[in-house]
Write a protein that holds these residues in place. Structure first.
Motif, PDB file in Angstrom:
ATOM      1  N   UNK A  74     -67.872 -20.233   7.881  1.00 32.66           N
ATOM      2  CA  UNK A  74     -68.678 -19.883   6.704  1.00 32.66           C
ATOM      3  C   UNK A  74     -68.752 -21.103   5.786  1.00 32.66           C
ATOM      4  N   UNK A  75     -67.614 -21.773   5.611  1.00 31.66           N
ATOM      5  CA  UNK A  75     -67.596 -22.974   4.758  1.00 31.66           C
ATOM      6  C   UNK A  75     -68.611 -23.987   5.275  1.00 31.66           C
ATOM      7  N   UNK A  76     -68.610 -24.188   6.584  1.00 30.44           N
ATOM      8  CA  UNK A  76     -69.535 -25.117   7.218  1.00 30.44           C
ATOM      9  C   UNK A  76     -70.973 -24.754   6.840  1.00 30.44           C
ATOM     10  N   UNK A  77     -71.298 -23.478   6.908  1.00 33.52           N
ATOM     11  CA  UNK A  77     -72.639 -23.028   6.589  1.00 33.52           C
ATOM     12  C   UNK A  77     -72.958 -23.089   5.115  1.00 33.52           C
ATOM     13  N   UNK A  78     -71.943 -23.056   4.291  1.00 30.94           N
ATOM     14  CA  UNK A  78     -72.160 -23.041   2.848  1.00 30.94           C
ATOM     15  C   UNK A  78     -72.146 -24.448   2.252  1.00 30.94           C
ATOM     16  N   UNK A  79     -72.218 -25.456   3.099  1.00 31.46           N
ATOM     17  CA  UNK A  79     -72.367 -26.813   2.588  1.00 31.46           C
ATOM     18  C   UNK A  79     -71.064 -27.551   2.341  1.00 31.46           C
ATOM     19  N   UNK A  80     -69.968 -27.024   2.888  1.00 31.67           N
ATOM     20  CA  UNK A  80     -68.699 -27.775   2.801  1.00 31.67           C
ATOM     21  C   UNK A  80     -68.751 -28.832   3.903  1.00 31.67           C
ATOM     22  N   UNK A  81     -69.364 -29.948   3.592  1.00 33.62           N
ATOM     23  CA  UNK A  81     -69.628 -30.950   4.646  1.00 33.62           C
ATOM     24  C   UNK A  81     -68.379 -31.670   5.082  1.00 33.62           C
ATOM     25  N   UNK A 135     -69.800 -11.092   4.463  1.00 30.90           N
ATOM     26  CA  UNK A 135     -70.973 -10.556   3.768  1.00 30.90           C
ATOM     27  C   UNK A 135     -70.697 -10.695   2.277  1.00 30.90           C
ATOM     28  N   UNK A 136     -71.623 -11.267   1.537  1.00 29.89           N
ATOM     29  CA  UNK A 136     -71.372 -11.418   0.099  1.00 29.89           C
ATOM     30  C   UNK A 136     -72.555 -12.001  -0.632  1.00 29.89           C
ATOM     31  N   UNK A 137     -72.423 -12.085  -1.951  1.00 26.15           N
ATOM     32  CA  UNK A 137     -73.471 -12.696  -2.760  1.00 26.15           C
ATOM     33  C   UNK A 137     -73.423 -14.205  -2.526  1.00 26.15           C
ATOM     34  N   UNK A 138     -74.525 -14.900  -2.845  1.00 24.77           N
ATOM     35  CA  UNK A 138     -74.501 -16.353  -2.680  1.00 24.77           C
ATOM     36  C   UNK A 138     -73.296 -16.975  -3.398  1.00 24.77           C
ATOM     37  N   UNK A 139     -73.001 -16.483  -4.578  1.00 30.08           N
ATOM     38  CA  UNK A 139     -71.893 -17.049  -5.347  1.00 30.08           C
ATOM     39  C   UNK A 139     -70.551 -16.828  -4.638  1.00 30.08           C
ATOM     40  N   UNK A 140     -70.343 -15.625  -4.124  1.00 29.60           N
ATOM     41  CA  UNK A 140     -69.079 -15.332  -3.424  1.00 29.60           C
ATOM     42  C   UNK A 140     -68.901 -16.243  -2.217  1.00 29.60           C
ATOM     43  N   UNK A 141     -69.983 -16.388  -1.448  1.00 28.42           N
ATOM     44  CA  UNK A 141     -69.872 -17.200  -0.233  1.00 28.42           C
ATOM     45  C   UNK A 141     -69.726 -18.681  -0.569  1.00 28.42           C
ATOM     46  N   UNK A 142     -70.386 -19.075  -1.608  1.00 27.28           N
ATOM     47  CA  UNK A 142     -70.360 -20.458  -2.045  1.00 27.28           C
ATOM     48  C   UNK A 142     -68.959 -20.833  -2.524  1.00 27.28           C
ATOM     49  N   UNK A 143     -68.376 -19.961  -3.322  1.00 26.38           N
ATOM     50  CA  UNK A 143     -67.067 -20.283  -3.915  1.00 26.38           C
ATOM     51  C   UNK A 143     -65.891 -19.908  -3.041  1.00 26.38           C
ATOM     52  N   UNK A 144     -66.030 -18.837  -2.251  1.00 29.40           N
ATOM     53  CA  UNK A 144     -64.889 -18.337  -1.494  1.00 29.40           C
ATOM     54  C   UNK A 144     -65.237 -18.010  -0.047  1.00 29.40           C
ATOM     55  N   UNK A 185     -81.486 -19.328   2.458  1.00 31.19           N
ATOM     56  CA  UNK A 185     -80.784 -18.045   2.315  1.00 31.19           C
ATOM     57  C   UNK A 185     -80.167 -17.921   0.935  1.00 31.19           C
ATOM     58  N   UNK A 186     -79.523 -18.981   0.471  1.00 29.32           N
ATOM     59  CA  UNK A 186     -78.861 -18.928  -0.833  1.00 29.32           C
ATOM     60  C   UNK A 186     -79.866 -18.724  -1.956  1.00 29.32           C
ATOM     61  N   UNK A 187     -81.032 -19.357  -1.828  1.00 30.42           N
ATOM     62  CA  UNK A 187     -81.979 -19.272  -2.930  1.00 30.42           C
ATOM     63  C   UNK A 187     -82.743 -17.954  -2.934  1.00 30.42           C
ATOM     64  N   UNK A 188     -82.864 -17.307  -1.771  1.00 30.23           N
ATOM     65  CA  UNK A 188     -83.664 -16.088  -1.704  1.00 30.23           C
ATOM     66  C   UNK A 188     -82.865 -14.798  -1.862  1.00 30.23           C
ATOM     67  N   UNK A 189     -81.685 -14.773  -1.267  1.00 30.95           N
ATOM     68  CA  UNK A 189     -81.044 -13.478  -1.011  1.00 30.95           C
ATOM     69  C   UNK A 189     -80.149 -12.997  -2.147  1.00 30.95           C
ATOM     70  N   UNK A 190     -80.074 -11.670  -2.271  1.00 29.94           N
ATOM     71  CA  UNK A 190     -79.069 -11.078  -3.152  1.00 29.94           C
ATOM     72  C   UNK A 190     -77.715 -11.088  -2.443  1.00 29.94           C
ATOM     73  N   UNK A 191     -77.757 -10.815  -1.129  1.00 30.23           N
ATOM     74  CA  UNK A 191     -76.524 -10.873  -0.333  1.00 30.23           C
ATOM     75  C   UNK A 191     -76.820 -11.545   1.003  1.00 30.23           C
ATOM     76  N   UNK A 192     -75.826 -12.241   1.513  1.00 31.27           N
ATOM     77  CA  UNK A 192     -75.975 -12.926   2.786  1.00 31.27           C
ATOM     78  C   UNK A 192     -75.005 -12.328   3.803  1.00 31.27           C
TER      79      UNK A 192
END
Ligand code: ATP
Length: 389
Positions: free
Chosen positions: A250-257, A235-244, A217-224
């Protein structure tokens, strides 16, 4: 890639597409099955040309949302609008959308060429145009050499390419994809991922893509769109979801292991103190947290820093390396603190099991959320840092 639209003529690709739109709006879209609310009040504006990924764990309502959009499932609440036109009342074939499923759904007795041409033949397009558009779609997915074969004579990746060609040959205003790569092996998935993004860009498609794979999802999408138990989390851009990320799910899904249950303390100049499990850390918070509140501290493995044993300082704590996995240039490491917490980190330092280390996290990289796991439905897994010790 030339960037020429499918069946290039002088007319721009958009003007030849069925039902072209500027904005597709989902307003309060909901779907229940008996007592199960599979999707609750989804609001989403999709702009022409966007690549949107619907992401979330199994059963969160991704496919339901896609099927509602496609017209395969009637809504139980809300509406869908293509600019000023309400379309949720239209049958699937009148929406002009293309669909690609994970199981390809190809006709086994028809050649690749006939499979791709099928939709055009059904629409009774002139033979010459059908042939031209079919060959162009086959070329776009790079199957020229296989056009005469039956699906059974193709690899999984090639079959998925046929499914994609079959969808794009119709020049749809929107392409819906439901986990299209999940039956492919890891290498093919990567190749097809690039292929899908390439086609999206070069054909100027608008795409809604369902997956439970965060990296995809992060590599393909403009927004997730992150869904959980039928509800949009963010709902946000990969960068928004990744950083905030807005919450622990959401953190769990964004790789905050590293998701660690702690207790909120007082505010500090730069954040909030969190304690428990032998730790005394300061993190950054978005939620309004009172001292004593149950919280989850979220840290990505790449944000855990490594120090020499004996180093002291704020937001640092000792640990012993337990597991080391070689992953190319970096190592994925699991280290355990004195209280038994396991931390995941990534490093290029050569570590070995048994090494004593000091771990540290910058205040802005340690996100503190109100712990709402008590409210989590049973079918949702909430990652825990604390595996059985
Ligand atoms: P997966 O990644 O496993 O495909 P998903 O996120 O796509 O999951 P959905 O298929 O949309 O999830 O399902 C959402 C919820 O609705 C689930 O609880 C599911 O059991 C339920 N559900 C879906 N389709 C039906 C149906 N036809 N009848 C009854 N319940 C359904």
């Amino acid at each position: 890639m030339t960037g020429s639209p499918l069946g290039a003529t002088d007319a721009p690709a958009e003007s030849r597409r069925s039902g072209t739109f500027e904005t597709l709006s989902l307003r309060g879209v909901g779907r229940t099955f008996g007592k199960t609310a599979a999707l609750k009040g989804l609001d989403l504006e999709i702009r022409r040309g966007e690549f949107i990924a619907l992401l979330g764990p199994s059963g969160c309502g991704k496919s339901t949302a896609l099927n509602c959009l496609a017209g395969l499932l009637p809504l139980t609440s809300g509406s869908i609008w293509q600019d000023e036109t309400r379309i949720d009342v239209l049958p699937p074939e009148r929406r002009g959308f293309g669909m690609v499923f994970q199981n390809y759904a190809l006709f086994p007795h028809m050649s690749v060429r006939k499979n791709v041409a099928f939709g055009l033949t059904m629409r009774r397009l002139p033979k010459a145009e059908t042939a031209r558009r079919t060959e162009e779609a086959i070329r776009l997915v790079r199957l020229e050499e296989h056009a005469h074969k039956l699906p059974g004579q193709l690899s999984g990746g090639q079959q998925q390419r046929v499914a994609i060609a079959r969808a794009i040959v119709l020049e749809p205003s929107l392409v819906l994809m439901d986990e299209p790569l999940s039956n492919l092996d890891a290498k093919l998935r990567l190749e097809m991922r690039t292929e899908i993004r390439r086609l999206h860009q070069s054909l100027g498609l608008t795409t809604v893509y369902v997956t439970h794979d965060q990296e995809e999802a992060l590599s393909l999408a403009d927004r997730l769109v992150i869904l959980r138990a039928g509800t949009v989390q963010q709902i946000g851009t990969p960068e928004e979801l990744h950083n905030r990320p807005v919450n622990q799910h959401v953190a769990d899904f964004m790789g905050y292991r590293n998701l660690i249950r702690l207790t909120a303390g007082e505010r500090t100049d730069d954040g909030i103190r969190v304690t428990g499990e032998g730790l005394d850390l300061v993190g950054t918070h978005l939620d309004d947290l009172t001292p004593g509140a149950a919280v989850v501290a979220a840290v990505r493995p790449e944000d855990v820093r490594l120090f020499e044993p004996g180093t002291t300082g704020d937001n640092r704590f000792p640990a012993i390396v337990e597991v080391v996995e070689y992953q190319g240039r970096e190592l994925a490491v699991e280290a355990r603190t004195e209280s038994g917490l396991r931390w995941h980190l990534r490093t290029s330092h050569r570590l070995a099991p048994g090494d004593a280390v000091v771990l540290g996290v910058a205040v802005e990289r340690l996100l503190v959320f109100r712990d709402d796991t008590a409210e989590a439905p049973k079918n949702v897994s909430v990652a825990s840092e604390r595996e059985s010790v």
